[in-house]
Structures are given as structure tokens and as C-alpha cells.
Motif scaffolding. Structure first.
Motif, mmCIF file in Angstrom:
data_model
loop_
_atom_site.group_PDB
_atom_site.id
_atom_site.type_symbol
_atom_site.label_atom_id
_atom_site.label_comp_id
_atom_site.label_asym_id
_atom_site.label_seq_id
_atom_site.Cartn_x
_atom_site.Cartn_y
_atom_site.Cartn_z
ATOM 1 N N ILE A 1 0.898 -1.161 0.000
ATOM 2 C CA ILE A 1 0.000 0.000 0.000
ATOM 3 C C ILE A 1 0.927 1.199 0.000
ATOM 4 C CG2 ILE A 1 -1.784 1.225 1.314
ATOM 5 C CD1 ILE A 1 -2.495 -1.587 2.478
ATOM 6 N N ARG A 2 1.175 1.721 -1.193
ATOM 7 C CA ARG A 2 2.229 2.731 -1.322
ATOM 8 C C ARG A 2 1.667 4.069 -1.789
ATOM 9 N NH1 ARG A 2 5.635 3.012 -5.782
ATOM 10 N NH2 ARG A 2 5.185 0.818 -6.186
ATOM 11 N N VAL A 3 1.980 5.111 -1.040
ATOM 12 C CA VAL A 3 1.583 6.472 -1.429
ATOM 13 C C VAL A 3 2.869 7.261 -1.690
ATOM 14 C CG1 VAL A 3 -0.583 6.436 -0.130
ATOM 15 C CG2 VAL A 3 1.494 7.232 0.994
ATOM 16 N N PRO A 4 2.760 8.393 -2.391
ATOM 17 C CA PRO A 4 3.980 9.167 -2.655
ATOM 18 C C PRO A 4 4.667 9.586 -1.354
ATOM 19 C CG PRO A 4 2.141 9.989 -3.967
ATOM 20 C CD PRO A 4 1.571 8.994 -3.011
ATOM 21 N N GLU A 5 5.932 9.834 -1.491
ATOM 22 C CA GLU A 5 6.725 10.178 -0.305
ATOM 23 C C GLU A 5 6.755 11.708 -0.148
ATOM 24 O OE1 GLU A 5 11.525 10.255 0.526
ATOM 25 O OE2 GLU A 5 10.732 9.224 -1.245
ATOM 26 N N VAL A 6 6.505 12.179 1.051
ATOM 27 C CA VAL A 6 6.567 13.631 1.273
ATOM 28 C C VAL A 6 8.033 14.025 1.475
ATOM 29 C CG1 VAL A 6 5.843 15.553 2.748
ATOM 30 C CG2 VAL A 6 4.298 13.629 2.364
ATOM 31 N N VAL A 7 8.513 14.893 0.609
ATOM 32 C CA VAL A 7 9.919 15.310 0.703
ATOM 33 C C VAL A 7 10.037 16.511 1.632
ATOM 34 C CG1 VAL A 7 11.957 16.052 -0.608
ATOM 35 C CG2 VAL A 7 10.293 14.536 -1.669
ATOM 36 N N ASP B 1 -1.122 13.912 7.252
ATOM 37 C CA ASP B 1 -0.516 15.083 7.875
ATOM 38 C C ASP B 1 -1.509 15.839 8.755
ATOM 39 O OD1 ASP B 1 1.678 16.897 8.271
ATOM 40 O OD2 ASP B 1 0.616 18.327 6.993
ATOM 41 N N LEU B 2 -2.771 15.843 8.325
ATOM 42 C CA LEU B 2 -3.790 16.553 9.097
ATOM 43 C C LEU B 2 -4.326 15.690 10.242
ATOM 44 C CD1 LEU B 2 -5.708 18.056 6.036
ATOM 45 C CD2 LEU B 2 -4.291 19.348 7.639
ATOM 46 N N GLY B 3 -3.882 14.465 10.299
ATOM 47 C CA GLY B 3 -4.340 13.550 11.353
ATOM 48 C C GLY B 3 -5.820 13.272 11.213
ATOM 49 N N GLU B 4 -6.255 13.081 9.978
ATOM 50 C CA GLU B 4 -7.694 13.031 9.759
ATOM 51 C C GLU B 4 -8.259 11.667 9.361
ATOM 52 O OE1 GLU B 4 -10.873 16.284 8.555
ATOM 53 O OE2 GLU B 4 -9.596 15.682 6.925
ATOM 54 N N TRP B 5 -7.630 10.595 9.755
ATOM 55 C CA TRP B 5 -8.278 9.304 9.559
ATOM 56 C C TRP B 5 -9.136 9.064 10.797
ATOM 57 C CZ3 TRP B 5 -8.135 7.622 4.817
ATOM 58 C CH2 TRP B 5 -7.061 7.950 3.997
ATOM 59 N N PRO B 6 -10.365 8.612 10.607
ATOM 60 C CA PRO B 6 -11.248 8.501 11.775
ATOM 61 C C PRO B 6 -10.737 7.502 12.808
ATOM 62 C CG PRO B 6 -12.233 7.489 9.832
ATOM 63 C CD PRO B 6 -11.004 8.175 9.370
ATOM 64 N N LYS B 7 -10.968 7.844 14.041
ATOM 65 C CA LYS B 7 -10.646 6.908 15.125
ATOM 66 C C LYS B 7 -11.754 5.850 15.126
ATOM 67 C CE LYS B 7 -7.767 10.156 16.789
ATOM 68 N NZ LYS B 7 -7.812 10.832 15.505
ATOM 69 N N PRO B 8 -11.422 4.629 15.555
ATOM 70 C CA PRO B 8 -12.452 3.587 15.554
ATOM 71 C C PRO B 8 -13.693 4.035 16.324
ATOM 72 C CG PRO B 8 -10.287 2.694 16.146
ATOM 73 C CD PRO B 8 -10.130 4.176 16.057
ATOM 74 N N LEU C 1 -10.147 18.332 5.619
ATOM 75 C CA LEU C 1 -10.010 18.190 4.164
ATOM 76 C C LEU C 1 -11.386 17.831 3.615
ATOM 77 C CD1 LEU C 1 -7.246 16.049 2.380
ATOM 78 C CD2 LEU C 1 -9.360 16.812 1.340
ATOM 79 N N SER C 2 -12.131 18.863 3.221
ATOM 80 C CA SER C 2 -13.517 18.637 2.817
ATOM 81 C C SER C 2 -13.719 18.762 1.313
ATOM 82 C CB SER C 2 -14.424 19.651 3.520
ATOM 83 O OG SER C 2 -14.019 20.958 3.165
ATOM 84 N N ASN C 3 -12.752 19.342 0.631
ATOM 85 C CA ASN C 3 -12.896 19.577 -0.811
ATOM 86 C C ASN C 3 -11.592 19.259 -1.542
ATOM 87 O OD1 ASN C 3 -14.870 21.379 0.647
ATOM 88 N ND2 ASN C 3 -15.505 21.770 -1.458
ATOM 89 N N ILE C 4 -11.765 18.853 -2.794
ATOM 90 C CA ILE C 4 -10.582 18.618 -3.632
ATOM 91 C C ILE C 4 -10.719 19.479 -4.877
ATOM 92 C CG2 ILE C 4 -9.392 16.929 -5.096
ATOM 93 C CD1 ILE C 4 -10.302 14.737 -3.208
ATOM 94 N N VAL C 5 -9.649 20.136 -5.251
ATOM 95 C CA VAL C 5 -9.646 20.802 -6.557
ATOM 96 C C VAL C 5 -8.476 20.261 -7.375
ATOM 97 C CG1 VAL C 5 -10.849 22.919 -5.853
ATOM 98 C CG2 VAL C 5 -8.374 22.836 -5.646
ATOM 99 N N LEU C 6 -8.779 19.914 -8.620
ATOM 100 C CA LEU C 6 -7.713 19.463 -9.529
ATOM 101 C C LEU C 6 -7.204 20.715 -10.230
ATOM 102 C CD1 LEU C 6 -9.603 16.316 -10.454
ATOM 103 C CD2 LEU C 6 -7.128 16.224 -10.134
#
Ligand code: SAH
Ligand code: SF4
Length: 393
Positions: A87-93, A169-176, A187-192
Motif C-alpha cells: 500500500i504505497r503512497v507518494p513520499e513527502v519530501v 498530515d492533518l491527522g484526519e483518519w477517523p478513530k475507531p 479536508l472537505s474539498n478537492i480541486v484538480l
């Protein structure tokens, strides 16, 4: 104008498995492809759908990156998956935080390339501006990314991976057990609207946005995702049908003559053709209105006549006009219109019944504002003279 612009879609996307023996990255796969990957990894076929659903939730709902933590999969299965999959995501430099709270991440992707991702916090919400390509094939003369040659398309994993690392980074994965409704999210919106032309990387952008919208994962409504295009007309209808997100268009001029210079793709699909595609969009995608992005360039596209022409051109299209004060970058051949000029332009547009918010430049101190993104490591840089020459100025 020199004939540099190869407006082409024949771009290279790295294959999922770059080298023999390399693990399969499960990030960015559609649900169907994830199921296939798990079966290839040895999961019994009849369990494929259920297991794919479980892994999906671990990755996108809980932000888990190791099979070890997937406690509803048997121990043996977890070991097997860890042997062949990842499960690989880009690396933050690097991560920079602006005085105004804007965060800019420089992330590294396969091949050592780098792209920028910007998080813009707002009251009760936050927008992540993500990139779809390293560089851009197009050469809009006011855009910093346009001075960088296209290196390659991002994969779906690299596109959705930008959302995942921002949530890390925002610590925004839900706690169980604690719900994480989109309305209350950082993080409520995404813009491309980062680097690249998303509609020249259609399939990967679509697959990544489908993941972002999936209710069993990141779960953002399609109305919270905005795709900005310079005007790749043939892909606009497809965006409505296959993604259904909101659309923004880099309009920037009211005559073909000026738009040819600012947004050279206009030479391929001119204002009339573009407007016809835009007229059909809201109905086809069931979205409310189109955002017309309009960069304010002193003495180039910012006159009262331009404002009047603009409202005439877009008549009948449900629209919002986003006025963007030009953000300068080293070597840029334009200047920002004065605040008074921007206000006067906005007043005309407003009087015609269109909302015309002025986009507040965010994160300028860290070069995170619109059009300032590019990876400094990509050295294929044009000179100021070349940029000006290509812009025909
Ligand atoms: N390639 C896509 C999306 C990325 S650009 C597109 O062109 O729409 C995101 C927005 O920033 C576009 O509206 C673009 O025109 C605008 N932009 C580019 N350079 C800019 C600059 N220097 N100042 C202000 N806005 C800029
Ligand atoms: Fe590419 Fe968009 Fe920049 Fe134009 S404005 S060069 S399409 S990133």
C-alpha cells in the motif's frame, strides 16, 4: 508563436508493476482491479469481492498502510498479501506552512519526479489542490507550470495518494467508532488545480476521483470535487458522464485572439467550441454551475469591454466567475491588475447577475498560490525571453 505545443494525449504512464518481482501497489486500483489483484495474490476467487471490500475500507476509510493491521483478515492471508502486495503512497519530501496556514507539500513519485500539493484551510472546511501531471504539455503563457515540459502523467495511485498523505498530515483518519462526516472535515474539498491538465490524464484522474467519492472510503461528495481544465473539449462531456464532479474552466480571455496567446489550446478548440461544450455540462453532470476562472492581467484581459464581452459570451450558462489576481513567478511576462481594476471588472460581471469572487492568493510566501507550482528539481526550464516570445508579447 513557435510551434512547441505538442497537444497530444500519447503520454507515458508508468505501468503498475515497474519491474519484475516488484510488489503490486493496491492504492489507486478500481474496486474490480483490486479484487483481481487480491485473487492474483492467492485469495480464493469466491472471497474476492468481500476481501476487496475489506481491504478497501482499511486503506481508504481508516488510512491503514500495513496488512498487519487488517484484523478482519486471517493471519495467514495477511502474511501472503504482504509478500506480494503493498500500500504505497507518494513520499513527502518537504512540507512548508505559510503564514496564513496554507500547507505545501513537495512529494516524490516513482522515477524520482516531484509534484506539489497544496492544502488551503478555510473556516469550517479545507481544500486540497492536487496535481495530475508532472509538468504540462500545454504552455499557457501566464502559468509557471507551463514553463516546465511534461514529464509524465501521474498514476491513479499517485493522484489519490496526494489526498491520503494530506489526511495523514492533518491527522484526519477517523478513530475507531468515531464518525468522520465530510461536513466536519479539515479536508472537505478537492480541486484538480495543481500541476498539469487533468483531462489529458483522463482515466487516471477518473479512477482516483471515484476512489475519493466512494462512500466506503474517503467519501467526498462529487459536489466537493472541482476539476479545472484549460478547455480539452472532447473530454468535457466524458467528465460529466464518467466523473460527474464540478467543472472549472480556465477561461481568461474574451476574444480568440487574446485567448490564443494566453491559453494556446484555444487554437485547437476556440471559444465557440468550448462554450458549446460548457453549455451542455451542467445538465449532463447534474451539477449546479460552472466556475469560470479568469486571471487578471494588467492591460491584457482586464478592461471594462472584456467584462461586458464575458457576460455576453456566457449568457445562459449557470456560472460563477472566479477572478484570480495574477500571481507572479520568476520570469513571468505579465503584471497583476490593480485592485481597483479587478473591482471594476467584478462589478460589471456582478451587475449581470453572476457571482464574481476574487480568489484570495493563499500561501504566496511559500510559492503555493495558483500558477506558481512547479518542481524546482525539474530543470527543463525556459528563459524569460523564450516565454515572452511564445506568448507573442
Ligand atoms: N491545467 C488546469 C488546472 C491547473 S491550473 C487548468 O489550466 O485549468 C489552475 C488554475 O490556476 C487555472 O485556472 C490556471 O489558469 C490558473 N493559473 C495558472 N497560472 C496562474 C498565475 N500565475 N496566476 C494566477 N492563476 C494562474
Ligand atoms: Fe497547463 Fe493549466 Fe498551466 Fe495551462 S494553466 S500550462 S493547462 S497547468
Amino acid at each position: 508563436m513557435t510551434a512547441k505545443t505538442p497537444i497530444t494525449q500519447d503520454l507515458v504512464t508508468i505501468p503498475r508493476k515497474e519491474k519484475k518481482g516488484e510488489k503490486t501497489n493496491l492504492v489507486g486500483l478500481t474496486r474490480g482491479a483490486l479484487q483481481e489483484a487480491l485473487i492474483a495474490a492467492g485469495i480464493p476467487e469466491r472471497q474476492g469481492k468481500m476481501r476487496a471490500g475489506q481491504v478497501w475500507q482499511w486503506m481508504y476509510q481508516k488510512g491503514v498502510r500495513s496488512f498487519d493491521q487488517m484484523t478482519n483478515l486471517g493471519k495467514e492471508l495477511r502474511v501472503r498479501l504482504a509478500e506480494t502486495c503493498e500500500i504505497r503512497v507518494p513520499e513527502v519530501v518537504t512540507r512548508q506552512i505559510s503564514e496564513d496556514g496554507t500547507r505545501k507539500y513537495l512529494v516524490r513519485i516513482a522515477g524520482g519526479h516531484e509534484v506539489e500539493v497544496v492544502y488551503i484551510p478555510e473556516e469550517n472546511r479545507g481544500t486540497l489542490c492536487i496535481s495530475s501531471q508532472v509538468g504540462c504539455t500545454l504552455t499557457c503563457s501566464f502559468c509557471h507550470t507551463g514553463t516546465q515540459k511534461l514529464v509524465r502523467n501521474l498514476t491513479a495511485a499517485e493522484i489519490i495518494g496526494q489526498v491520503m498523505i494530506a489526511r495523514d498530515d492533518l491527522g484526519e483518519w477517523p478513530k475507531p467508532g468515531v464518525p468522520n462526516p465530510p461536513e466536519a472535515r479539515l479536508l472537505s474539498n478537492i480541486v484538480l488545480m495543481g500541476m498539469g491538465e487533468p483531462l489529458y490524464n483522463f482515466e487516471n484522474v477518473r479512477d482516483a476521483m471515484k476512489i475519493a467519492m466512494d462512500p466506503e472510503g474517503i467519501s467526498l461528495s462529487r459536489r466537493r470535487i472541482t476539476l479545472s481544465t484549460s478547455g480539452v473539449v472532447p473530454e468535457i462531456a466524458r467528465t460529466a458522464q464518467e466523473i460527474g464532479c464540478l467543472l472549472a474552466v480556465s477561461f481568461h480571455a474574451t476574444t480568440d485572439e487574446i485567448r490564443d496567446k494566453l491559453v494556446p489550446i484555444n487554437k485547437r478548440w476556440n471559444l465557440e467550441t468550448l462554450l458549446a461544450a460548457l453549455r451542455a455540462y451542467p445538465k449532463a453532470s447534474n451539477s449546479e454551475r460552472i466556475t469560470f476562472e479568469y486571471v487578471m492581467l494588467k492591460g491584457v484581459n482586464d478592461s471594462d469591454e472584456d467584462a461586458h464581452r464575458l457576460v455576453q459570451l456566457i449568457k445562459g450558462i449557470p456560472a460563477k466567475i472566479n477572478l484570480i489576481p495574477f500571481n507572479e513567478w520568476p520570469g513571468s511576462p505579465y503584471e497583476r491588475s490593480s485592485n481597483n481594476r479587478i473591482r471594476a471588472f467584478g462589478d460589471i460581471v456582478n451587475a449581470a447577475g453572476y457571482a464574481s469572487p476574487v480568489r484570495k492568493p493563499r500561501g504566496e510566501d511559500i510559492m503555493a498560490a495558483c500558477g506558481q507550482l512547479r518542481s524546482e528539481t525539474e530543470r527543463a526550464r525556459k528563459s524569460r525571453a523564450q516565454i515572452a516570445k511564445e506568448a507573442g508579447i
